[in-house]
Design an enzyme around this catalytic site. Structure first.
Site, PDB file in Angstrom:
ATOM      1  N   ASP A  58       0.799  -1.061   0.142  1.00  0.00           N
ATOM      2  CA  ASP A  58      -0.234   0.091   0.507  1.00  0.00           C
ATOM      3  C   ASP A  58       0.720   1.483  -0.208  1.00  0.00           C
ATOM      4  O   ASP A  58       1.813   1.725   0.797  1.00  0.00           O
ATOM      5  CB  ASP A  58      -0.765  -0.091   0.966  1.00  0.00           C
ATOM      6  CG  ASP A  58      -2.058   1.084   1.394  1.00  0.00           C
ATOM      7  OD1 ASP A  58      -2.476   1.053  -0.199  1.00  0.00           O
ATOM      8  OD2 ASP A  58      -2.152   1.667   2.517  1.00  0.00           O
ATOM      9  N   HIS A  59       0.599   1.881  -0.518  1.00  0.00           N
ATOM     10  CA  HIS A  59       1.334   3.432  -1.199  1.00  0.00           C
ATOM     11  C   HIS A  59       2.656   3.094  -1.262  1.00  0.00           C
ATOM     12  O   HIS A  59       3.854   4.044   0.066  1.00  0.00           O
ATOM     13  CB  HIS A  59       1.108   4.039   0.037  1.00  0.00           C
ATOM     14  CG  HIS A  59      -0.639   4.750   0.481  1.00  0.00           C
ATOM     15  ND1 HIS A  59      -0.734   5.809  -0.901  1.00  0.00           N
ATOM     16  CD2 HIS A  59      -1.329   4.743   0.469  1.00  0.00           C
ATOM     17  CE1 HIS A  59      -2.006   5.874  -0.800  1.00  0.00           C
ATOM     18  NE2 HIS A  59      -2.112   5.237   0.574  1.00  0.00           N
ATOM     19  N   ASP A  71       3.241   5.031  -5.146  1.00  0.00           N
ATOM     20  CA  ASP A  71       2.271   5.857  -4.831  1.00  0.00           C
ATOM     21  C   ASP A  71       3.784   7.250  -5.148  1.00  0.00           C
ATOM     22  O   ASP A  71       4.681   7.363  -4.128  1.00  0.00           O
ATOM     23  CB  ASP A  71       1.854   6.113  -3.262  1.00  0.00           C
ATOM     24  CG  ASP A  71       1.437   7.383  -3.547  1.00  0.00           C
ATOM     25  OD1 ASP A  71       0.911   8.627  -4.679  1.00  0.00           O
ATOM     26  OD2 ASP A  71       0.106   7.585  -2.468  1.00  0.00           O
ATOM     27  N   HIS A  91      -9.235   5.386  -2.151  1.00  0.00           N
ATOM     28  CA  HIS A  91      -8.670   5.705  -0.877  1.00  0.00           C
ATOM     29  C   HIS A  91      -9.395   6.053   0.262  1.00  0.00           C
ATOM     30  O   HIS A  91     -10.461   6.389   0.187  1.00  0.00           O
ATOM     31  CB  HIS A  91      -7.183   6.126  -1.035  1.00  0.00           C
ATOM     32  CG  HIS A  91      -6.194   5.074  -1.518  1.00  0.00           C
ATOM     33  ND1 HIS A  91      -5.077   4.706  -1.114  1.00  0.00           N
ATOM     34  CD2 HIS A  91      -6.264   4.575  -3.225  1.00  0.00           C
ATOM     35  CE1 HIS A  91      -4.377   3.362  -1.948  1.00  0.00           C
ATOM     36  NE2 HIS A  91      -5.164   4.215  -2.980  1.00  0.00           N
ATOM     37  N   ASP A 120      -8.422   1.019   6.314  1.00  0.00           N
ATOM     38  CA  ASP A 120      -7.758   1.177   7.531  1.00  0.00           C
ATOM     39  C   ASP A 120      -8.063   1.982   8.764  1.00  0.00           C
ATOM     40  O   ASP A 120      -8.422   0.513   9.551  1.00  0.00           O
ATOM     41  CB  ASP A 120      -6.430   1.560   7.402  1.00  0.00           C
ATOM     42  CG  ASP A 120      -5.574   1.101   7.940  1.00  0.00           C
ATOM     43  OD1 ASP A 120      -5.183   0.706   9.091  1.00  0.00           O
ATOM     44  OD2 ASP A 120      -3.940   1.859   7.938  1.00  0.00           O
TER      45      ASP A 120
END
Ligand code: G3H
Ligand code: ZN
Length: 283
Positions: free
Chosen positions: A81-82, A103, A207, A231
Site C-alpha cells: 500500500d502506497h 504512490d 482510498h 484501514d
C-alpha cells in the site's frame, strides 16, 4: 489461496462489485480480515504499507500474511500500500507480494510517470500488477475550501493520459476522498468519477474509504470503483474494543483474552464492508 490482484479486480470491474483492500500490521488484524473474507466467501486484498513493513519486520509480516493467504479458502492477494520508493517495491517483490502500489502522486506529472514506469517494468517481469495514483488524496486534518479541494482532485483527461503513459494496471483516484476519519460528512464527486470511468479502461481504486457513508460507497461501486481501501475503521474497532475489555478486566494479563474480542470486532467491520462492496459470494 494466494492470487494476484489483477484477476480479482478485472472480475470486479466486469461484474460491478468492489474488492475490499484492508490494511494489516500484525497477526491479529490479518486473522480478522481473512476470517471475514472466508465467512462471506469473498475475495480480498490484505495490504501492508511501508510503515507496517518496518513495524512488523520486512520478512515476518509478509510471511504471516503469505501463509494466511495460502491457507485461505478464498482468493487473497498481498498488496503493497502506497509504496514510497523503488527499494520498498523490491523488498515487497522479494517477500512474496502479489500486488504493488507505487504512490508517486506528490511528484510532478512527468516524474510520477517515470517512477511508475520503472516499477511497472520490474513488476510485470514477474507477473505482479501495479496500482498508481494521480491527484492528491487528502488527510482528514486538511481543511480546504471548495476550489482548493477541487484542485487536489484527479483530472479526468489527465487520468486518461497518465494511464496511457504509465502502463500500470489500476488507477487510484482523488474524488474528495481522504485518509483517516472525516470531519463532517465526506462528499464524493460522482460526476468526476463517471468522467474518469468513461476515459479510463483499467480498474479504479478508492482510498480513504473509512467513514464514507454506505450509500456513497454503493454509488461509487455502481460508477465503477473496483477496489476499496479501509484501514482506519479496522484500527478503531481493534483499539476501542481492547480498551473496553481492559477497563472491564483490569487484572487481565493474558494478551490472547484481550485480543479475542478485538479480532471479533475487526472481523465484523470487514464483513460489513464486504457486504456493501457487493463482493460477498464472489470468492
Ligand atoms: O491506503 C489505505 C487506505 O486508503 C486507508 O483509508 O484511512 O480511510 O481507512 P482510511
Ligand atoms: Zn490510501
Amino acid at each position: 489461496m494466494l492470487v494476484t490482484s489483477k484477476e480479482l479486480l478485472l472480475d470486479a470491474q466486469k461484474n460491478g462489485y468492489a474488492v475490499g483492500a484492508f490494511n494489516t500490521n500484525n497477526l491479529e488484524i490479518t486473522h480478522a480480515i481473512i476470517r471475514a473474507a472466508e465467512a462471506k466467501k469473498a475475495p480480498v486484498l490484505v495490504q501492508i504499507s511501508a510503515g507496517a513493513l518496518k513495524y512488523g519486520g520486512p520478512d515476518f509480516l509478509p510471511m504471516i500474511v503469505g501463509k494466511a493467504a495460502e491457507k485461505a479458502k478464498v482468493p487473497v492477494a498481498i498488496h503493497l500500500d502506497h509504496g514510497p520508493d523503488f527499494a520498498t517495491v523490491m523488498v515487497a517483490l522479494r517477500t512474496g507480494f502479489t500486488s504493488i502500489m507505487r504512490d508517486a502522486s506528490k511528484l510532478p506529472y512527468e516524474a510520477n510517470v517515470a517512477e511508475v514506469r520503472k516499477v511497472v517494468e520490474a513488476c510485470h517481469a514477474v507477473g505482479v500488477p501495479v496500482e498508481a495514483e494521480i491527484g492528491k488524496i487528502g488527510g482528514a486534518e486538511e481543511h480546504v475550501v471548495v476550489s482548493e479541494r477541487e484542485a487536489l482532485m484527479s483530472d479526468p483527461q489527465e487520468c486518461a493520459r497518465f494511464t496511457e503513459d504509465g502502463g500500470f494496471d489500476f488507477l487510484a483516484v482523488a474524488i474528495g476522498n481522504a485518509h483517516g476519519f472525516y470531519k463532517g460528512e465526506p462528499k464524493l464527486d460522482f460526476d468526476r468519477l463517471v468522467a474518469i470511468r468513461n476515459l479510463v479502461s483499467v480498474p479504479l481504486v478508492l482510498h480513504g474509504a473509512s467513514g464514507i457513508p454506505d450509500f456513497q460507497i454503493t454509488m461509487a461501486v455502481e460508477r465503477g470503483i473496483a477496489k476499496i481501501n479501509i484501514d482506519t475503521e479496522v484500527r478503531h474497532a481493534m483499539v476501542t474494543t481492547m480498551k473496553a475489555y481492559m477497563d472491564a478486566h483490569p487484572e487481565e494479563i493474558d494478551p490472547r483474552k484481550i485480543f479475542k474480542p478485538a479480532i471479533e470486532a475487526m472481523q465484523a467491520v470487514v464483513e460489513h464492508k464486504i457486504e456493501i462492496f457487493k463482493s460477498a459470494g464472489r470468492g
